[in-house]
Design an enzyme around this catalytic site. Sequence first.
Site, PDB file in Angstrom:
ATOM      1  N   THR A 231      17.047  20.568  47.174  1.00  0.00           N
ATOM      2  CA  THR A 231      18.040  19.734  47.867  1.00  0.00           C
ATOM      3  C   THR A 231      19.086  19.175  46.922  1.00  0.00           C
ATOM      4  O   THR A 231      20.275  19.113  47.257  1.00  0.00           O
ATOM      5  CB  THR A 231      17.320  18.555  48.571  1.00  0.00           C
ATOM      6  OG1 THR A 231      16.521  19.085  49.605  1.00  0.00           O
ATOM      7  CG2 THR A 231      18.296  17.560  49.155  1.00  0.00           C
TER       8      THR A 231
ATOM      9  N   SER B  14      12.608  25.095  47.375  1.00  0.00           N
ATOM     10  CA  SER B  14      11.297  25.224  46.716  1.00  0.00           C
ATOM     11  C   SER B  14      10.220  25.762  47.645  1.00  0.00           C
ATOM     12  O   SER B  14       9.139  26.133  47.187  1.00  0.00           O
ATOM     13  CB  SER B  14      10.876  23.900  46.076  1.00  0.00           C
ATOM     14  OG  SER B  14      10.450  22.976  47.037  1.00  0.00           O
TER      15      SER B  14
ATOM     16  N   THR C 170      11.932  19.252  46.220  1.00  0.00           N
ATOM     17  CA  THR C 170      10.800  18.319  46.239  1.00  0.00           C
ATOM     18  C   THR C 170       9.576  18.881  46.973  1.00  0.00           C
ATOM     19  O   THR C 170       8.457  18.449  46.720  1.00  0.00           O
ATOM     20  CB  THR C 170      11.192  16.991  46.917  1.00  0.00           C
ATOM     21  OG1 THR C 170      11.599  17.254  48.260  1.00  0.00           O
ATOM     22  CG2 THR C 170      12.300  16.294  46.167  1.00  0.00           C
ATOM     23  N   ASP C 171       9.804  19.840  47.883  1.00  0.00           N
ATOM     24  CA  ASP C 171       8.706  20.244  48.765  1.00  0.00           C
ATOM     25  C   ASP C 171       7.502  20.806  48.012  1.00  0.00           C
ATOM     26  O   ASP C 171       6.356  20.550  48.385  1.00  0.00           O
ATOM     27  CB  ASP C 171       9.202  21.254  49.800  1.00  0.00           C
ATOM     28  CG  ASP C 171      10.141  20.617  50.818  1.00  0.00           C
ATOM     29  OD1 ASP C 171      10.174  19.371  50.880  1.00  0.00           O
ATOM     30  OD2 ASP C 171      10.828  21.354  51.540  1.00  0.00           O
TER      31      ASP C 171
END
Length: 333
Positions: free
Chosen positions: A12, A54, A85-86
């Site tokens: 992101t 990710s 971040t995932d």
Amino acid sequence: MKHVLCIGTGGTIASELAAHGLTPELQAGELLAYVPQVYSLCNVEHVQLFSLDSTNISPEHWLKMAACIRENYDRFDGFVITHGTDTMAYTAAALSYLIQDSPKPIVLTGAQKPIVSENTDSKQNLEDSFRVACSELCGVMIVFNGQVLRGTRARKTNTKSFNAFSSINYPQLAYLQDGRLFSFIRPESAPQPTWCDQLETRVALLKMIPGTDSDLVRYLLERNRALVIESFGVGGLPSYRNSDFYDVLRQGIAAGKTIVMTTQVQNEGSDLAVYSVGSRLKSDLGVLEAYDMTTEAVLAKLMWLLARTDDAGQIRRLFYTPIACDILFPVTP
Ligand code: ASP
């Protein structure tokens, strides 16, 4: 002045709005243009490894990140990896096994809002990450929302708010406030890291629900060298009528498979010895137990250790050997 390498991988933080939603477009060099203040902290170079959401990161990408750090290790004092971040917690865990005892900081960061957005956490997270990459902290860490977390202990616990990560069953290492770094724990390191460049990817995870069919376990064991079962509470497996979990596990272990029991409860870990639904799993069958480890770390550790050995005794010993403080419970394997 310290030298820091910024490694772009997407996420992101680097995303722009495209036809079907946010897509990682910006390169590491473009991200850095938004945080010119980092150039007063250190000399920065950058490299773009890939531009992925990710969700599309897999073990092959972990190996590429580790290889990039290894190639550049002697030239730089620290590393900042920008990442979605995932799956960042999985990458952080994987890098913790691929690069052990690093005396230099290896920081993963990202953001919940793109750097091009007006209200973004990207700039603060990037600046904080460079501060940590220039510090005396060492090893693999996630820096996010002012927190510094150990790579083996981080988990994404909020999907939207800036406070995206938590440190599970372990305190945060440090925090940042108003451009200053305050550390609680100084991780230990060796003079040089220990590198690994292989992972066994035939590792599966099953989350139990009430009524799960043991055929699922059989299926996963047939196709993998290791199976992690996220069960309930402190741990156990059902013995309801017609279920044959114990037989399926026994057959799997006899066929050389590694089985790890863990819990789907986020905090405080497993303790298979407590209930009769769990105690026999260890004493009779010889399954391993995750105790206070995160599932992300369990999976990455299995991938790392199964690439090194297929000896059951060695696997057990390595699994229970603490690496980067991934497991703390007093264990009697
Ligand atoms: N889907 C994004 C990713 O993991 C989410 C983020 O970066 O926050 O790449």
